[in-house]
Design an enzyme around this catalytic site. Structure first.
Site, PDB file in Angstrom:
ATOM      1  CD  GLU A 297      -2.287   1.052   2.975  1.00 19.81           C
ATOM      2  OE1 GLU A 297      -2.601  -0.037   3.490  1.00 19.81           O
ATOM      3  OE2 GLU A 297      -2.416   2.129   3.580  1.00 19.81           O
TER       4      GLU A 297
ATOM      5  NE  ARG B  44      -0.399   7.865   5.941  1.00 16.96           N
ATOM      6  CZ  ARG B  44      -0.332   7.023   6.932  1.00 16.96           C
ATOM      7  NH1 ARG B  44       0.673   7.079   7.777  1.00 16.96           N
ATOM      8  NH2 ARG B  44      -1.241   6.102   7.082  1.00 16.96           N
TER       9      ARG B  44
ATOM     10  CB  THR C  81      -3.325   7.828   3.374  1.00 22.38           C
ATOM     11  OG1 THR C  81      -2.424   6.956   4.076  1.00 22.38           O
ATOM     12  CG2 THR C  81      -3.686   8.954   4.318  1.00 22.38           C
TER      13      THR C  81
ATOM     14  CE  LYS D  38      -5.802   1.867   7.969  1.00 21.01           C
ATOM     15  NZ  LYS D  38      -4.529   2.057   7.300  1.00 21.01           N
TER      16      LYS D  38
HETATM   17  C1  3PG Z   1      -1.568   3.188   8.742  1.00 18.10           C
HETATM   18  O1  3PG Z   1      -1.869   4.137   8.068  1.00 18.10           O
HETATM   19  O2  3PG Z   1      -2.132   2.111   8.590  1.00 18.10           O
HETATM   20  C2  3PG Z   1      -0.587   3.352   9.837  1.00 18.10           C
HETATM   21  O3  3PG Z   1       0.022   4.593   9.822  1.00 18.10           O
HETATM   22  C3  3PG Z   1       0.428   2.292   9.921  1.00 18.10           C
HETATM   23  O4  3PG Z   1       0.644   2.189  11.254  1.00 18.10           O
HETATM   24  P1  3PG Z   1       2.059   1.852  11.853  1.00 18.10           P
HETATM   25  O5  3PG Z   1       3.015   2.874  11.271  1.00 18.10           O
HETATM   26  O6  3PG Z   1       1.882   1.983  13.340  1.00 18.10           O
HETATM   27  O7  3PG Z   1       2.409   0.459  11.437  1.00 18.10           O
END
Ligand code: 3PG
Length: 211
Positions: free
Chosen positions: A40, A44, A68, A128
């Site tokens: 993914e 961002r 995102t 999710k």
């Molecule tokens: C996401 O968007 O799923 C998270 O930012 C990932 O989370 P993590 O960096 O704590 O693994």
């Protein structure tokens, strides 16, 4: 159209943040070498669309998706670049309906029953759960599965090599997502061997528990 089940078959969906689209192909190859065949790439950073396009074109074995995704514009950019799946931190009915129309797998983020109800109306079966550890982790997921036995989760946020096993042991968990095997620091330092090693450890753990 790929299903979320097909996308998440290796048990881990890496959440990748790239500052520079030139990092996309080596990162994809490093993940693949560690047994992870879906990634993914998050919206961002401004490099997201070009990064998705590069992986889609140059690394066909990798199932590339967009993360995102919080607007219709990002959804269209992602699909245009070749994204095969879409992940969002939240549940926006407009974005989900449009992803359905475009024929691309969509995993919206939820933490509450009301958000799940919204997603169910639009045909979502895998959600999710984000930010997972902050919102009670497995304990909350188990509680949500009471009224919603038909759904499964892709928890993300605070998951790492040390706590992933607990999630894998629960059949309601389709796979886990996270950035621990492909942090921004690792990518920016060009530590592709490290990415492969951590990816392999993550996929090995999934196989050990799920067979
Ligand atoms: C996401 O968007 O799923 C998270 O930012 C990932 O989370 P993590 O960096 O704590 O693994």
């Amino acid at each position: 159209m790929l299903t979320v089940e097909q996308v998440a078959a290796c048990g881990v969906v890496p959440v990748v943040v790239l500052d520079d689209a030139e990092q996309a192909v080596p990162t994809a190859k490093a993940l693949l070498a560690g047994g992870i065949n879906a990634m993914e790439i998050t919206f961002r950073t401004a490099a997201a669309k070009a990064s998705i396009a590069k992986v889609a074109k140059e690394v066909p074995e990798m199932i590339v998706g967009a993360g995102t995704v919080v607007s219709l514009e990002q959804l269209h950019d992602a699909v245009e670049a070749g994204a095969k799946f879409i992940v969002s931190p939240g549940t926006d009915p407009e974005v989900i309906a449009e992803a359905n129309k475009l024929g691309v797998a969509m995993t919206p983020g939820v933490v509450t029953p009301s958000e799940i109800l919204m997603g169910l109306k639009l045909g979502v079966k895998v959600f999710k759960f984000f930010p997972a550890e902050t919102y009670g982790g497995l304990k909350t997921i188990k509680a949500l599965c009471g009224p919603f036995p038909q759904i499964r989760f892709l928890p993300t946020g605070g998951i790492n090599q040390n706590n992933a096993a607990e999630y894998y042991k629960n059949p309601k968990i389709l796979a886990v997502g996270g950035s621990w095997m492909v942090t921004k620091d690792m990518v920016n330092a060009g530590d592709f061997e490290g990415i492969t090693a951590k990816s392999k450890a993550a996929t090995d753990l999934f196989k050990e528990i799920r067979g």
